[in-house]
Every structure is written in structure tokens, then in C-alpha cells.
Design a protein around this motif. Structure first.
Motif, PDB file in Angstrom:
ATOM      1  N   MET A 182       0.853  -1.182   0.000  1.00 34.22           N
ATOM      2  CA  MET A 182       0.000   0.000   0.000  1.00 34.22           C
ATOM      3  C   MET A 182       0.891   1.235   0.000  1.00 34.22           C
ATOM      4  SD  MET A 182      -3.122   1.221   2.562  1.00 34.22           S
ATOM      5  CE  MET A 182      -3.141  -0.307   3.363  1.00 34.22           C
ATOM      6  N   LYS A 183       0.617   2.138  -0.892  1.00 30.22           N
ATOM      7  CA  LYS A 183       1.366   3.390  -1.029  1.00 30.22           C
ATOM      8  C   LYS A 183       0.876   4.402   0.009  1.00 30.22           C
ATOM      9  CE  LYS A 183       3.407   6.702  -3.593  1.00 30.22           C
ATOM     10  NZ  LYS A 183       4.748   7.003  -3.626  1.00 30.22           N
ATOM     11  N   THR A 184       1.779   5.240   0.502  1.00 31.22           N
ATOM     12  CA  THR A 184       1.434   6.290   1.458  1.00 31.22           C
ATOM     13  C   THR A 184       1.812   7.638   0.863  1.00 31.22           C
ATOM     14  OG1 THR A 184       1.862   4.797   3.301  1.00 31.22           O
ATOM     15  CG2 THR A 184       1.811   7.135   3.799  1.00 31.22           C
ATOM     16  N   VAL A 185       0.891   8.604   0.958  1.00 35.40           N
ATOM     17  CA  VAL A 185       1.158   9.963   0.479  1.00 35.40           C
ATOM     18  C   VAL A 185       0.694  10.957   1.535  1.00 35.40           C
ATOM     19  CG1 VAL A 185       0.971   9.377  -1.972  1.00 35.40           C
ATOM     20  CG2 VAL A 185      -1.033  10.176  -0.747  1.00 35.40           C
ATOM     21  N   GLY A 186       1.343  12.109   1.567  1.00 30.35           N
ATOM     22  CA  GLY A 186       0.938  13.167   2.485  1.00 30.35           C
ATOM     23  C   GLY A 186      -0.308  13.879   1.985  1.00 30.35           C
ATOM     24  N   ALA A 187      -0.979  14.568   2.876  1.00 34.68           N
ATOM     25  CA  ALA A 187      -2.226  15.252   2.545  1.00 34.68           C
ATOM     26  C   ALA A 187      -2.020  16.296   1.449  1.00 34.68           C
ATOM     27  CB  ALA A 187      -2.828  15.900   3.793  1.00 34.68           C
ATOM     28  N   THR A 238      -1.711  10.542   4.708  1.00 38.11           N
ATOM     29  CA  THR A 238      -1.254  10.887   6.056  1.00 38.11           C
ATOM     30  C   THR A 238      -1.246  12.400   6.254  1.00 38.11           C
ATOM     31  OG1 THR A 238       1.065  10.981   5.386  1.00 38.11           O
ATOM     32  CG2 THR A 238       0.235   8.857   6.152  1.00 38.11           C
ATOM     33  N   LYS A 239      -1.347  12.781   7.503  1.00 39.85           N
ATOM     34  CA  LYS A 239      -1.224  14.184   7.885  1.00 39.85           C
ATOM     35  C   LYS A 239      -0.185  14.232   8.999  1.00 39.85           C
ATOM     36  CE  LYS A 239      -4.070  18.200   8.834  1.00 39.85           C
ATOM     37  NZ  LYS A 239      -5.427  18.682   9.034  1.00 39.85           N
ATOM     38  N   PRO A 273      -1.640   8.350   9.615  1.00 44.26           N
ATOM     39  CA  PRO A 273      -2.665   7.982   8.638  1.00 44.26           C
ATOM     40  C   PRO A 273      -4.027   8.569   9.020  1.00 44.26           C
ATOM     41  CG  PRO A 273      -1.414   6.056   9.323  1.00 44.26           C
ATOM     42  CD  PRO A 273      -1.021   7.184  10.228  1.00 44.26           C
ATOM     43  N   VAL A 274      -4.683   9.221   8.037  1.00 44.37           N
ATOM     44  CA  VAL A 274      -5.992   9.816   8.296  1.00 44.37           C
ATOM     45  C   VAL A 274      -7.066   9.291   7.354  1.00 44.37           C
ATOM     46  CG1 VAL A 274      -5.112  11.930   9.340  1.00 44.37           C
ATOM     47  CG2 VAL A 274      -5.460  11.837   6.880  1.00 44.37           C
ATOM     48  N   ALA A 275      -6.657   8.687   6.231  1.00 45.90           N
ATOM     49  CA  ALA A 275      -7.639   8.173   5.277  1.00 45.90           C
ATOM     50  C   ALA A 275      -6.989   7.121   4.394  1.00 45.90           C
ATOM     51  CB  ALA A 275      -8.179   9.302   4.414  1.00 45.90           C
ATOM     52  N   VAL A 276      -7.840   6.275   3.820  1.00 44.36           N
ATOM     53  CA  VAL A 276      -7.380   5.267   2.873  1.00 44.36           C
ATOM     54  C   VAL A 276      -8.262   5.353   1.634  1.00 44.36           C
ATOM     55  CG1 VAL A 276      -7.026   2.811   2.440  1.00 44.36           C
ATOM     56  CG2 VAL A 276      -6.598   3.741   4.716  1.00 44.36           C
ATOM     57  N   LEU A 277      -7.627   5.509   0.484  1.00 50.26           N
ATOM     58  CA  LEU A 277      -8.355   5.464  -0.788  1.00 50.26           C
ATOM     59  C   LEU A 277      -8.272   4.038  -1.311  1.00 50.26           C
ATOM     60  CD1 LEU A 277      -6.971   8.656  -2.580  1.00 50.26           C
ATOM     61  CD2 LEU A 277      -9.161   8.399  -1.435  1.00 50.26           C
ATOM     62  N   HIS A 278      -9.421   3.452  -1.628  1.00 46.11           N
ATOM     63  CA  HIS A 278      -9.428   2.110  -2.207  1.00 46.11           C
ATOM     64  C   HIS A 278     -10.636   1.966  -3.105  1.00 46.11           C
ATOM     65  CE1 HIS A 278     -12.588   0.541   0.489  1.00 46.11           C
ATOM     66  NE2 HIS A 278     -12.050   1.348   1.375  1.00 46.11           N
ATOM     67  N   PRO A 279     -10.572   1.071  -4.088  1.00 46.48           N
ATOM     68  CA  PRO A 279     -11.710   0.899  -4.997  1.00 46.48           C
ATOM     69  C   PRO A 279     -12.906   0.309  -4.257  1.00 46.48           C
ATOM     70  CG  PRO A 279      -9.979  -0.695  -5.478  1.00 46.48           C
ATOM     71  CD  PRO A 279      -9.457   0.210  -4.408  1.00 46.48           C
TER      72      PRO A 279
END
Length: 79
Positions: free
Chosen positions: A1-6, A29-30, A34-40
Motif C-alpha cells: 500500500m502506497k502512502t502519500v501526504g495530505a 497521512t497528515k 494515517p488519516v484516510a485510505v483510498l481504495h476501490p
């Protein structure tokens, strides 16, 4: 799973959504948290055209106008 900043997520949202539509999960992440997960979506299957056509034909056979003329009904609504 990839992680990106807000901030990156905000800046590159269309690209992230494209990746998610291809099945990837991305955590946002903020400040490193982690604050949210985008998934299909879970049910991303497309319905089979033959089943849809069959359902439409069944609906049409079960729902009749009983002598009403669709064109007359449309014209009456325009008055």
C-alpha cells in the motif's frame, strides 16, 4: 500500500484516483499519521449485458400501457 501526504494527495488527486481505479490502495497521512485510505469500491464488477437485456425485457412484459398511447401522454404533458 502506497502512502502519500495530505498536501501531495490534494495536489495530485486525479492521478491518485486513476491508480485507485486500477485496484491500488493509497493511505493519506497528515504529519505522518494515517488519516484516510483510498481504495476501490468492493463491488466494481460490471453487469453482463445479456442479464441486463433480459431484465429489461421482463420489465417491459410485466408493465403494459393498457391501450394508452405514449405519444398522446407526452403531448398532454406539454399543454
Amino acid at each position: 500500500m502506497k502512502t502519500v501526504g495530505a498536501y501531495e494527495a490534494k495536489t495530485h488527486l486525479p492521478k491518485l484516483l486513476e491508480r485507485v481505479s486500477q485496484g491500488e490502495r493509497i493511505t493519506i497521512t497528515k504529519h505522518g499519521v494515517p488519516v484516510a485510505v483510498l481504495h476501490p469500491p468492493e463491488s466494481q464488477r460490471k453487469a453482463e449485458p445479456k442479464k441486463i437485456i433480459s431484465a429489461l425485457r421482463n420489465f417491459r412484459n410485466q408493465n403494459r400501457l393498457n391501450g394508452l398511447c405514449l405519444q398522446k401522454m407526452i403531448e398532454e404533458g406539454r399543454r
